[in-house]
Design a protein around this motif. Structure first.
Motif, mmCIF file in Angstrom:
data_model
loop_
_atom_site.group_PDB
_atom_site.id
_atom_site.type_symbol
_atom_site.label_atom_id
_atom_site.label_comp_id
_atom_site.label_asym_id
_atom_site.label_seq_id
_atom_site.Cartn_x
_atom_site.Cartn_y
_atom_site.Cartn_z
ATOM 1 N N VAL A 39 -3.621 3.560 -1.428
ATOM 2 C CA VAL A 39 -3.865 2.765 -2.620
ATOM 3 C C VAL A 39 -3.166 1.422 -2.400
ATOM 4 O O VAL A 39 -1.992 1.390 -2.034
ATOM 5 C CB VAL A 39 -3.329 3.440 -3.888
ATOM 6 N N ARG A 45 0.838 -1.191 0.000
ATOM 7 C CA ARG A 45 0.000 0.000 0.000
ATOM 8 C C ARG A 45 0.877 1.247 0.000
ATOM 9 O O ARG A 45 2.011 1.217 0.462
ATOM 10 C CB ARG A 45 -0.944 0.033 1.206
ATOM 11 N N GLY A 53 -3.863 -0.400 -8.947
ATOM 12 C CA GLY A 53 -4.169 -0.392 -7.527
ATOM 13 C C GLY A 53 -5.652 -0.177 -7.283
ATOM 14 O O GLY A 53 -6.441 0.072 -8.201
ATOM 15 N N THR A 54 -6.021 -0.277 -6.020
ATOM 16 C CA THR A 54 -7.401 -0.026 -5.624
ATOM 17 C C THR A 54 -7.384 0.870 -4.391
ATOM 18 O O THR A 54 -6.652 0.622 -3.433
ATOM 19 C CB THR A 54 -8.166 -1.344 -5.384
ATOM 20 N N GLN A 55 -8.179 1.929 -4.436
ATOM 21 C CA GLN A 55 -8.169 2.932 -3.371
ATOM 22 C C GLN A 55 -9.001 2.464 -2.182
ATOM 23 O O GLN A 55 -10.167 2.065 -2.349
ATOM 24 C CB GLN A 55 -8.727 4.258 -3.887
ATOM 25 N N TYR A 85 -1.903 -2.353 -3.709
ATOM 26 C CA TYR A 85 -1.415 -3.041 -4.900
ATOM 27 C C TYR A 85 -0.995 -4.460 -4.539
ATOM 28 O O TYR A 85 -0.689 -4.755 -3.387
ATOM 29 C CB TYR A 85 -0.169 -2.341 -5.445
#
Length: 116
Positions: free
Chosen positions: A92, A38, A109-111, A94
């Motif tokens: 974020v 992250r 990535g994803t927030q 990953y």
């Protein structure tokens, strides 16, 4: 080269839960320890958890007891279950192999945003 594809992030209140998923290529997944990382604004990327190819798991102290990493060998997927989320978990997230020598590229990535 196929990048990892992360999903499952979102906005959640402190104390809430989220489950992140990451699909990677078969070549990246097979035989490798996989990790979730992250990066918070203004901070360096950190590895928060990794799962060995045999299933053993390891966590950074700040998430121990709250996060659980797992892998689905049939689907080339690495999951991260996050419970008791805190505002400081905002970042974020990953995924990539745990060994930096195996990195080829990063996904989008994803927030994850945790409100207080």
């Amino acid at each position: 080269q196929v990048r990892p594809v992360e999903s499952g992030g979102g906005l959640v209140q402190a104390g809430g839960s989220l489950t992140l998923s990451c699909v990677v290529s078969r070549s990246m997944f097979l035989g490798n320890d996989m990790a979730w990382y992250r990066q918070a604004p203004g901070k360096q990327r950190e590895r928060v958890a990794y799962v060995r190819r045999g299933g053993d798991t390891h966590y950074v102290d700040s998430v121990k007891g709250r996060f659980a990493i797992s892998r689905d060998n049939a689907k080339n997927t690495v999951n991260l279950r996050m419970n008791s989320l805190k505002p400081e978990d905002t970042a974020v997230y990953y995924c990539n192999p745990a060994d930096p020598r195996l990195w080829t590229s990063w996904g989008q990535g994803t927030q994850v945003t945790v409100s207080s």
